[in-house]
Design an enzyme around this catalytic site. Structure first.
Site, mmCIF file in Angstrom:
data_model
loop_
_atom_site.group_PDB
_atom_site.id
_atom_site.type_symbol
_atom_site.label_atom_id
_atom_site.label_comp_id
_atom_site.label_asym_id
_atom_site.label_seq_id
_atom_site.Cartn_x
_atom_site.Cartn_y
_atom_site.Cartn_z
ATOM 1 N N ASP A 426 105.635 34.107 57.504
ATOM 2 C CA ASP A 426 105.421 33.657 58.874
ATOM 3 C C ASP A 426 103.991 34.048 59.270
ATOM 4 O OD1 ASP A 426 105.348 33.255 61.620
ATOM 5 O OD2 ASP A 426 107.390 33.977 61.949
ATOM 6 N N HIS A 427 103.153 33.051 59.504
ATOM 7 C CA HIS A 427 101.741 33.340 59.774
ATOM 8 C C HIS A 427 101.530 34.024 61.126
ATOM 9 C CE1 HIS A 427 97.710 33.071 58.392
ATOM 10 N NE2 HIS A 427 97.892 31.992 57.642
#
Length: 456
Positions: A426-427
């Site tokens: 998850d950036h």
């Protein structure tokens, strides 16, 4: 006199609101003990056996195998009391049948059934409370009954999985066969006693439908034509997986990085471990232990995002999920407190959960609460993948197959055992530097297992 109690589908926890009947474990007329499992159901989390809180004789079942019931819907009724149990046992050789309502006892609010004695058994046809016709032997009896909680027509229809009115089918196999071929049982004429629809009737209708020429409906050119084909309901475990993956794609801005690693030393270390006495160590257990070591160094990836509060929540424990393929679809059992376990302990728990997944006996709590997932898709013979993150987690490590490949080792070309590792993250919780550092540390431990000694 015996008291008949209604047992409803209980709250199975974990926010579950419905369950599908997979297999009945008791028949009408069976004598059951308190807390004896009576039905196997499939929820959005797992397959579970539901125990009945009453002991006595089963007088009715609500719903066929394959029927989806909401929590609180009637499952079965049980006649409790010594006279009911004696009646159930004495009638077991001649068959059983449900009692028919006759008169009300307004003071009790429960179903009361009294059996007379002294008359020979007779065969009678009845309509069961779930709308199915049934036959069975019952003694000539005086029956007094009042429903404890009257079932509305809508609830009765939901329990039977059909529209209003009874369908002359007793066998769950016949109903399942009809569902699989999209046959309306109400349009079939049964060849059995009293118009009972038999398996032969359904198979004959299937053959007739297959032999009949397909007539194309006349529709305007611009009108959409609905695609034909087999329709599989998205419910149970498969439906829950579909919902979770769709939500993950909507909410999580994910990215993937990958690296090839030389797993020759890891495989040699595993062979050395397994040459000694004690339980065998799996590759998955070693990779899981490597993951916990890497998460201790990069805790950003053991987190979740609270969207409403706009906060990243770093989690103190590592509850490691691992993907397991079963006949009912993909499930992700969770190894609790993996960060506090040894490789051997993790391996034993993975083996236990895998066996439970295969037999369909995983508990809902064993499928929830994961903080990081390990996905070993190499067992399917593939090298790489870009998996979807298991919402609401923040990352997933993917492992491809370990195969011999040409590799430059100590300046020389050699054949080594190579594996591709990928990290989907998850950036929002970290940038590429953190994700790359995590993945590189995992690869380093695969190539040099001695590095794990630092974290033991």
């Amino acid at each position: 006199m015996a008291q008949v109690l209604e047992f409803k589908l209980p709250d199975l926890g974990e926010g579950l609101t419905e369950a599908e009947i997979v297999r009945w474990l008791v028949e009408v007329g069976d004598v059951v003990d308190i807390d004896q499992p009576v039905v196997e159901v499939e929820t959005a989390k797992a397959m579970v056996e539901v125990p009945c809180p009453y002991g006595g004789v089963v007088t009715a079942r609500f719903g066929d195998e394959g029927t989806e019931l909401p929590v609180g819907a009637p499952l079965l009724t049980v006649a409790v009391g010594s006279s009911a149990e004696a009646s159930g046992k004495s009638d077991s050789g001649a068959g059983t049948a449900e009692a028919e309502p006759a008169a009300a006892d307004s003071g009790s609010g429960n179903v009361l059934v009294g059996y007379g004695t002294g008359a020979p058994p007779v065969r009678r046809r009845r309509v069961r409370p779930d709308g199915l016709k049934a036959t069975g032997a019952a003694p000539a009896a005086r029956v007094v009954a009042v429903p404890a909680s009257p079932v509305s027509p809508a609830a009765s229809a939901a329990a039977s999985g059909r529209g209003t009115g009874p369908v002359a089918v007793v066998s769950p196999l016949v109903r399942r066969l009809a569902r699989q071929h999209d046959l309306d049982l109400r349009r079939l004429a049964g060849s059995g006693p009293d118009g009972l629809i038999l398996r032969a009737d359904v198979e004959s209708a299937i053959r007739s439908a297959a032999e009949a020429p397909a007539a194309a409906p006349a529709v305007p050119d611009e009108a959409p034509v609905r695609a034909a084909g087999e329709r599989i309901p998205l419910r149970g475990v498969r439906g829950a997986v579909a919902d979770k993956l769709s939500r993950s794609r909507r909410e999580i801005p994910d990215a993937t990085c990958w690296v090839d690693a030389d797993a020759t030393e890891l495989m040699a270390a595993r062979a050395a471990m397994n040459s000694a006495d004690g339980p065998k160590v799996s590759v998955l257990a070693l990779l899981a232990r490597i993951c916990t070591a890497a998460l201790a160094r990069y805790p950003e990836l053991n987190s979740t995002v609270d969207q409403e509060a706009r906060e990243i929540v770093r989690l103190p424990q590592v509850h490691l999920g691992f993907a397991a393929q079963t006949e009912r679809g993909l499930v992700v059992p969770v190894v609790r407190d993996a960060h506090a376990r040894s490789t051997e302990s993790i391996g034993a728990e993975i083996a236990r959960l895998t066996e439970a997944a295969r037999t369909g006996t995983l508990k809902p709590a064993e499928l929830t609460g994961g903080t990081f997932t390990l996905n070993n898709y190499g067992v399917f013979g593939v090298d790489g993948s870009t998996p979807i993150i298991n919402h609401p987690e923040a990352a997933m490590l993917g492992v491809g197959r370990i195969v011999p490949k040409p590799w430059v080792y100590e300046g020389q070309l050699a054949v080594r055992q190579v594996v591709q590792l990928s990290l989907t993250f998850d950036h929002r919780v970290c940038d590429g530097g953190t994700a790359g550092g995590f993945l590189r540390h995992v690869a380093d431990c695969v190539e040099q297992p001695a590095l794990l000694l630092r974290s033991l």
